[in-house]
Enzyme design. Structure first.
Site, PDB file in Angstrom:
ATOM      1  N   LYS A  17       3.398  -5.432  -5.757  1.00  0.00           N
ATOM      2  CA  LYS A  17       4.215  -4.421  -6.436  1.00  0.00           C
ATOM      3  C   LYS A  17       5.233  -3.796  -5.465  1.00  0.00           C
ATOM      4  O   LYS A  17       6.375  -3.545  -5.836  1.00  0.00           O
ATOM      5  CB  LYS A  17       3.290  -3.353  -7.023  1.00  0.00           C
ATOM      6  CG  LYS A  17       3.984  -2.322  -7.852  1.00  0.00           C
ATOM      7  CD  LYS A  17       2.997  -1.627  -8.768  1.00  0.00           C
ATOM      8  CE  LYS A  17       1.929  -0.853  -8.012  1.00  0.00           C
ATOM      9  NZ  LYS A  17       2.389   0.456  -7.551  1.00  0.00           N
ATOM     10  N   ARG A  91      -1.214   6.451 -14.219  1.00  0.00           N
ATOM     11  CA  ARG A  91      -2.491   5.845 -13.849  1.00  0.00           C
ATOM     12  C   ARG A  91      -3.526   6.053 -14.964  1.00  0.00           C
ATOM     13  O   ARG A  91      -4.602   5.495 -14.898  1.00  0.00           O
ATOM     14  CB  ARG A  91      -3.061   6.479 -12.576  1.00  0.00           C
ATOM     15  CG  ARG A  91      -2.248   6.245 -11.315  1.00  0.00           C
ATOM     16  CD  ARG A  91      -2.688   4.983 -10.612  1.00  0.00           C
ATOM     17  NE  ARG A  91      -3.010   5.091  -9.194  1.00  0.00           N
ATOM     18  CZ  ARG A  91      -2.140   5.184  -8.191  1.00  0.00           C
ATOM     19  NH1 ARG A  91      -0.866   5.285  -8.408  1.00  0.00           N
ATOM     20  NH2 ARG A  91      -2.566   5.195  -6.938  1.00  0.00           N
ATOM     21  N   ARG A 125      -6.106 -11.747   5.520  1.00  0.00           N
ATOM     22  CA  ARG A 125      -5.375 -10.756   6.311  1.00  0.00           C
ATOM     23  C   ARG A 125      -6.265 -10.259   7.453  1.00  0.00           C
ATOM     24  O   ARG A 125      -7.405  -9.856   7.223  1.00  0.00           O
ATOM     25  CB  ARG A 125      -4.998  -9.614   5.383  1.00  0.00           C
ATOM     26  CG  ARG A 125      -3.999  -8.674   5.942  1.00  0.00           C
ATOM     27  CD  ARG A 125      -3.241  -8.014   4.841  1.00  0.00           C
ATOM     28  NE  ARG A 125      -4.038  -7.024   4.131  1.00  0.00           N
ATOM     29  CZ  ARG A 125      -3.601  -6.337   3.090  1.00  0.00           C
ATOM     30  NH1 ARG A 125      -2.398  -6.542   2.622  1.00  0.00           N
ATOM     31  NH2 ARG A 125      -4.369  -5.449   2.505  1.00  0.00           N
ATOM     32  N   ARG A 158     -10.094  -5.445   7.933  1.00  0.00           N
ATOM     33  CA  ARG A 158     -10.341  -4.063   7.495  1.00  0.00           C
ATOM     34  C   ARG A 158     -11.480  -4.053   6.477  1.00  0.00           C
ATOM     35  O   ARG A 158     -11.566  -4.964   5.662  1.00  0.00           O
ATOM     36  CB  ARG A 158      -9.102  -3.508   6.794  1.00  0.00           C
ATOM     37  CG  ARG A 158      -8.012  -3.132   7.726  1.00  0.00           C
ATOM     38  CD  ARG A 158      -7.133  -2.064   7.072  1.00  0.00           C
ATOM     39  NE  ARG A 158      -6.009  -1.811   7.924  1.00  0.00           N
ATOM     40  CZ  ARG A 158      -4.754  -2.177   7.658  1.00  0.00           C
ATOM     41  NH1 ARG A 158      -4.471  -2.773   6.530  1.00  0.00           N
ATOM     42  NH2 ARG A 158      -3.786  -1.929   8.500  1.00  0.00           N
ATOM     43  N   ARG A 169     -12.096  -2.640  -5.921  1.00  0.00           N
ATOM     44  CA  ARG A 169     -10.815  -1.985  -6.223  1.00  0.00           C
ATOM     45  C   ARG A 169     -10.174  -2.598  -7.460  1.00  0.00           C
ATOM     46  O   ARG A 169      -9.595  -1.904  -8.289  1.00  0.00           O
ATOM     47  CB  ARG A 169      -9.857  -2.140  -5.027  1.00  0.00           C
ATOM     48  CG  ARG A 169      -9.885  -0.934  -4.114  1.00  0.00           C
ATOM     49  CD  ARG A 169      -8.767  -1.001  -3.105  1.00  0.00           C
ATOM     50  NE  ARG A 169      -9.018  -2.023  -2.092  1.00  0.00           N
ATOM     51  CZ  ARG A 169      -8.092  -2.565  -1.315  1.00  0.00           C
ATOM     52  NH1 ARG A 169      -6.838  -2.224  -1.459  1.00  0.00           N
ATOM     53  NH2 ARG A 169      -8.406  -3.460  -0.404  1.00  0.00           N
TER      54      ARG A 169
END
Ligand code: AMP
Length: 222
Positions: A17, A91, A125, A158, A169
């Site tokens: 996004k 949201r 990542r 992470r 999430r």
């Protein structure tokens, strides 16, 4: 061609996004209004609203609707007459309904990236924590696997980027954004753009916006 064009952009964490939004505001005269940025500015300036919002943000919770709606509507008022792209808001369905009543938007642009693609991408990542340098095994790999190019120190993943956290999430995202998408579908203004990467999605976003707005520069390759 309509005079002004107002849209919200929706997409799961990791859907690209941010990348698509920055391409949009580079190619079209649209003001980028990010609810997260507005809140972070309030925190930076230590306003009462910022101090209040920080309590929720630190816990990864949503800031209450009444606060958010006030903040975003006042930002929109400042941008009246302009084209804008709202990012991070709404949201919740309540936010979507009130926004639509007070500032009717032309489109809700939803970026649809398969969740398995997002999970796969985020899992690749790796970061060098002391410097914040980010690597991706597929397209920006470190010279030596597992080590930072500059310091040779170890790279880590992470906690947030571990598959179980990402899945969590994404689940939360689907659950909260479902009713928002439903609302825009009912209003007939939901526009979906699907693909596996931002480069795959971008041409259809560009084409869509081009039918409503004139690009800033027409000679640059999209
Ligand atoms: P973002 O930068 O969009 O990820 O937003 C960072 C944080 O700000 C979120 O985790 C929320 O705590 C808060 N926030 C941003 N936008 C909203 C919104 N529309 N409604 C409620 N909370 C929000």
């Amino acid at each position: 061609m309509i005079k002004s064009f107002r849209a919200v952009i929706l997409g799961a964490p990791g859907s690209g996004k941010g990348t698509i939004s920055s391409r949009i505001v580079r190619k079209f005269e649209m003001k980028h209004i990010s609810s997260g940025d507005i809140l972070r500015n309030h925190i930076l300036n230590k306003t009462p609203l910022g101090l209040d919002a920080k309590k929720y943000m630190d816990k990864g919770q949503l800031v209450p609707d009444e606060v958010m709606i006030g903040v975003v509507l006042s930002e929109i008022e400042k941008s009246s007459g302009n084209n804008w792209l709202l990012d991070g808001f709404p949201r919740t369905r309540k936010q979507a309904e009130i926004l639509y009543k007070k500032a009717p938007i032309d489109a809700a642009m939803n970026l649809v990236v398969p969740f398995d693609v997002i999970i796969d991408r985020i899992q690749k990542r790796w970061v060098h924590l002391p410097s914040g340098r980010v690597y991706n095994i597929d397209f920006n790999a470190p010279k030596t696997p597992g080590l930072d190019d500059v310091t040779g120190e170890k790279l880590v993943q992470r906690d947030d980027d571990k598959p179980e956290s990402v899945q969590k999430r994404l689940d939360i995202y689907s659950k909260t954004l479902g009713p928002v998408l439903e609302f825009y579908k009912e209003e007939g203004i939901l526009e979906e753009f699907s693909g596996r990467t931002s480069d795959e999605i971008w041409p259809s976003v560009f084409k869509y916006l081009q039918s409503h707005l004139t690009p800033i520069t027409q000679d640059i390759k999209v």
